[in-house]
Design a protein around this motif. Structure first.
Motif, PDB file in Angstrom:
ATOM      1  N   ASP A 195     -76.458   3.007  26.368  1.00 20.97           N
ATOM      2  CA  ASP A 195     -77.481   4.064  26.332  1.00 20.97           C
ATOM      3  C   ASP A 195     -78.863   3.471  26.161  1.00 20.97           C
ATOM      4  O   ASP A 195     -79.845   3.926  26.762  1.00 20.97           O
TER       5      ASP A 195
ATOM      6  N   ILE B  86     -80.534   2.131  29.393  1.00 23.49           N
ATOM      7  CA  ILE B  86     -80.919   3.074  30.457  1.00 23.49           C
ATOM      8  C   ILE B  86     -82.424   3.306  30.395  1.00 23.49           C
ATOM      9  O   ILE B  86     -82.974   3.582  29.335  1.00 23.49           O
TER      10      ILE B  86
ATOM     11  N   ALA C 188     -70.498   3.349  36.948  1.00 25.85           N
ATOM     12  CA  ALA C 188     -71.803   3.919  37.290  1.00 25.85           C
ATOM     13  C   ALA C 188     -72.732   3.953  36.077  1.00 25.85           C
ATOM     14  O   ALA C 188     -73.919   3.637  36.175  1.00 25.85           O
ATOM     15  N   THR C 189     -72.173   4.335  34.900  1.00 25.15           N
ATOM     16  CA  THR C 189     -73.011   4.477  33.689  1.00 25.15           C
ATOM     17  C   THR C 189     -72.864   3.301  32.735  1.00 25.15           C
ATOM     18  O   THR C 189     -73.595   3.223  31.745  1.00 25.15           O
ATOM     19  N   ASP C 190     -71.893   2.416  32.992  1.00 23.88           N
ATOM     20  CA  ASP C 190     -71.614   1.271  32.114  1.00 23.88           C
ATOM     21  C   ASP C 190     -71.130   1.717  30.732  1.00 23.88           C
ATOM     22  O   ASP C 190     -71.211   0.964  29.768  1.00 23.88           O
ATOM     23  N   ARG C 191     -70.630   2.933  30.621  1.00 22.71           N
ATOM     24  CA  ARG C 191     -70.125   3.440  29.348  1.00 22.71           C
ATOM     25  C   ARG C 191     -68.595   3.489  29.393  1.00 22.71           C
ATOM     26  O   ARG C 191     -67.995   3.671  30.445  1.00 22.71           O
TER      27      ARG C 191
ATOM     28  N   SER D  16     -66.770   3.409  32.893  1.00 22.26           N
ATOM     29  CA  SER D  16     -67.436   4.002  34.051  1.00 22.26           C
ATOM     30  C   SER D  16     -68.369   2.953  34.650  1.00 22.26           C
ATOM     31  O   SER D  16     -69.299   2.483  33.985  1.00 22.26           O
TER      32      SER D  16
ATOM     33  N   ASN E 193     -71.234   1.715  23.792  1.00 18.98           N
ATOM     34  CA  ASN E 193     -71.917   2.871  24.383  1.00 18.98           C
ATOM     35  C   ASN E 193     -73.352   2.990  23.878  1.00 18.98           C
ATOM     36  O   ASN E 193     -74.240   3.429  24.609  1.00 18.98           O
TER      37      ASN E 193
ATOM     38  N   ALA F 205     -84.342   7.866  33.114  1.00 23.78           N
ATOM     39  CA  ALA F 205     -82.947   8.184  33.438  1.00 23.78           C
ATOM     40  C   ALA F 205     -82.188   8.682  32.230  1.00 23.78           C
ATOM     41  O   ALA F 205     -81.015   8.955  32.306  1.00 23.78           O
ATOM     42  N   SER F 206     -82.905   8.724  31.073  1.00 24.49           N
ATOM     43  CA  SER F 206     -82.208   9.112  29.837  1.00 24.49           C
ATOM     44  C   SER F 206     -81.844  10.574  29.886  1.00 24.49           C
ATOM     45  O   SER F 206     -82.625  11.419  30.313  1.00 24.49           O
ATOM     46  N   PRO F 207     -80.642  10.906  29.401  1.00 27.63           N
ATOM     47  CA  PRO F 207     -80.225  12.305  29.396  1.00 27.63           C
ATOM     48  C   PRO F 207     -81.107  13.170  28.525  1.00 27.63           C
ATOM     49  O   PRO F 207     -81.142  14.379  28.674  1.00 27.63           O
TER      50      PRO F 207
END
Length: 702
Positions: free
Chosen positions: A691, A694, A460-463, A458, A687, A698-700
């Motif tokens: 994470d 980030i 957008a998320t670099d994951r 991805s 990943n 912005a962290s989930p």
């Protein structure tokens, strides 16, 4: 001498007269036999079936008798030919009735009943020859239904004796038909001979009368005698002219047969026989003049798909259009031949160097790449070309053809719609294909195949959020073989279906394991081959695999190439919709390389577009590729589709795609395809790093 036509109206009327003259006793005999049979078999067969059959038989016999009575009462109401057609039709009904008698064999096991029915059928067939031979259509209408019904019943019984008896029935029927035909020919010759003799008698009588009249008035009518001589001379002249015309017609027929023996009936191009002869002549000429010649082997790309989707009539029109285009761009002295199917051969003589051949090959590709309109459908068809040259690639027709064919296969392996000159390693490659076909089936059974996975990122998320399953062959002698080495072999040999099912099952099973291990990936992508999509049981087969492995439908994404979808849009759309209804995601692979229609594209039940790697490769140096990628990303967003770029290999390419808001990337910049355990370790490590990078806001988790 007056020429009798092949079958005059008088001869036809005589045959019908003979047919009707023998009809009344024959019909009464048929009625008597059917009644006697019903009476004798009353206690041995089902009454309702027997009455139904006997009633039908008597009805059709009465129909023929009424027809004969009407003819006798008012013979001029219709022409004899029309009366004959009516009688032949009624004869067909009687023949079908006799044939349906054999169905009663299936209702009883009693050998005596079988014997009686066989005896009646064979008797009815046999006596038909002298009665109906005067008109061969009447004989066939009467005999063939009985024989075919009897053979069908024997085949239904499906035992050794019934099979042998069915063969004997066919042979016997054929002999009877041949006998009837011979009798028909004798009757016809007799009628024609009678007509001819009568004509001769009339001519001779007329000539005798004229001679007597001329002799009696010789002294008084000398001028009249000279006039008669002149008339006879003119008649002989006309006869000679008629004979000359017949000779000319015969020569034309012979020339036509000669043409058909050496030309393809659909395209009127030279066939293999004429091509071989011209190649031998061209080789001899080139050897004598010390010049070169070229052999081009052309095979249309995806012709079978067009034939299957639009029908063989459209396929024939396409071949005729291709023929016209080839003839329009070749020299008058060149030979364009069709070997069969979608294979063409172009023979070029008197070439100076390979540039002439290259120019023509490219001209052929450009011409065949132009769209073709057939029955309101727009068709795009390319071709794969293989080229061999005399004398360097062979000194005889067979070798040149074989080497051009090998070069054509190399073109197909490299992506089609191009051309290749023959090289010596191509012959080894052709042998290699034959060897691989023999061992590929064993490889599927003995699990020599392995599945590698390439991560999908991805942007957008670099994951890493998904993987694509790519098959490899761990050959015991040749080592790890890439897909390009054996997938074309699997496609051509029909092994692509079991191979594709094996890959799909392996990928689904691995996806379940990853989900159980908590690996944060959303989908596994698997490629579908065209032959898999054409199968009626595709949806059922994939559903069974999902149920067997425990893989959920939304975890699976199936990729279909743009070229296949556009070539078979009418047949593929329904299958793809059924797959989408199960929850499976669908993607168009190699997007941008085909001829997509936006009107069709918006109807497809797809969720992703995969930009072909050929447009990503030169983003930094090719403005056209950059413009195409921008257009595809914009198109995907307007259709609310996820766009993924294949072949991402540099940081510049990734930045370019990220600036366009392209959702996903896949390529060697992230990872090459690798075994499942290595993919799992890579995804977990990457990943975690993504994470950690980030920002906290912005962290989930916040």
């Amino acid at each position: 001498m007056r020429r009798t036509p092949p079958l005059s109206e008088h001869a036809l009327n005589e045959q019908i007269t003979l047919l009707l003259a023998n009809a009344m006793p024959a019909n009464l005999t048929v009625a008597a036999i059917s009644l006697l049979f019903s009476a004798s078999m009353w206690d041995k067969l089902d009454h309702s079936l027997l009455l139904s059959w006997n009633g039908g038989m008597l009805l059709f016999v009465c129909l023929r008798i009424i027809l004969l009575l009407f003819h006798k009462r008012a013979p001029k109401r219709y022409t004899l030919a029309t009366w004959g057609q009516y009688y032949i039709f009624s004869t067909l009904l009687v023949g079908i009735s006799w044939g349906s008698l054999t169905l009663l064999i299936l209702t009883t096991e009693e050998p005596f009943v079988h014997f009686v029915i066989f005896l009646i059928i064979f008797g009815a067939i046999s006596v038909a020859v002298p009665v109906l031979a005067s008109r061969l259509p009447a004989l066939l209408a009467y005999v063939l239904p009985q024989a075919l019904f009897l053979v069908a019943v024997l085949l239904i019984q499906n035992n050794r004796w019934s099979l042998m008896l069915s063969i004997a029935t066919l042979i016997y029927t054929g002999l009877l038909v041949a006998t009837g035909q011979n009798m028909n020919q004798q009757i016809r010759r007799s009628i024609e001979l009678e007509d001819h003799n009568q004509s001769l008698i009339d001519d001779l009588s007329e000539e005798v009368t004229q001679r007597r009249s001329a002799q009696g008035a010789l002294e008084q009518h000398q001028a009249q005698l000279e006039e008669q001589v002149e008339l006879r001379t003119q008649a002989l002249t006309r006869t000679n002219e008629s004979l000359e015309n017949q000779i000319d017609i015969r020569k034309q027929v012979e020339n036509r047969l000669e043409h058909l023996a050496h030309h393809d009936t659909l395209t009127n191009l030279p066939n293999r026989l004429l091509l071989d002869a011209r190649m031998e002549q061209a080789i001899q000429h080139a050897r004598r003049e010390q010049t070169q010649l070229a052999v081009m082997f052309l095979d249309l790309d995806n012709f079978k798909h067009i034939n299957d989707s639009l029908g063989h009539a459209a396929g024939d029109q396409l071949l005729q259009e291709v023929t016209q285009r080839l003839l329009s761009i070749t020299r008058q002295d060149d030979t364009v031949a069709r070997l069969g199917g979608d294979e063409f051969v172009l023979l070029m003589g008197e070439i100076q160097d390979s540039s002439t051949v290259i120019y023509l090959a490219q001209k052929i590709l450009d011409k065949l790449n132009e769209r073709i309109e057939i029955n309101g459908e727009t068709i795009f068809v390319g071709c794969s070309i293989g080229i061999s040259l005399y004398p360097q690639d062979g000194d005889n027709a067979e070798t040149l053809m074989k080497n051009a064919d090998a070069a054509m296969y190399r073109t197909k392996e490299e992506g089609r719609n191009s051309y290749n000159f023959y090289a010596e390693e191509m012959t080894a490659s052709a042998y290699d294909r034959i060897t691989l076909v023999g061992s590929l089936g064993r490889a599927i059974e003995q699990e020599e195949l392995v599945v590698h996975y390439q991560p999908q990122k991805s942007l957008a998320t670099d994951r890493y959020v998904g993987v694509e399953a790519l098959v490899r062959w761990n050959h015991p002698d040749l080592g790890i073989l890439p897909p390009a080495r054996f997938l074309p072999v699997a496609e051509a040999s029909g092994l692509i279906v079991p191979l594709g099912n094996w890959v799909l099952r392996s990928a689904c099973r691995q996806m379940v394991i990853w989900k159980q291990n908590g690996l944060p990936i959303e989908t596994v992508s698997v490629n579908l081959a065209g032959k898999q999509i054409r199968r009626d049981d595709l949806v059922e087969s994939i559903t069974d695999i999902l149920e067997e492995t425990g893989c959920r439908a939304e975890w699976l994404e199936l990729e279909v190439t743009e070229g296949f979808i556009m070539s078979e849009i009418h047949t593929a759309l329904d299958t793809l919709q059924k797959l989408r209804d199960t929850g499976i995601l669908l993607a168009i692979d190699d997007f941008g390389t085909g001829h997509s229609s936006l009107s069709y594209l918006k109807k497809l039940p797809i969720s992703r577009l995969k930009i072909d790697r050929s447009f990503i490769r030169d983003l930094a140096v090719d403005n056209d590729d950059a413009a195409i990628v921008r257009a595809i990303v914009s198109l995907g967003k307007s259709l609310q589709l996820v766009v993924i770029a294949e072949g991402v290999e540099t940081d510049f390419q990734e930045r370019f795609l990220r600036e366009l808001n392209c959702e996903m990337g896949q390529g060697y910049l992230y990872s090459q395809p690798m075994p499942a355990d290595q993919v799992e370790a890579l995804l977990i490590q990457h990943n975690r790093s993504a994470d950690a990078s980030i920002p906290p806001t912005a962290s989930p988790s916040t």
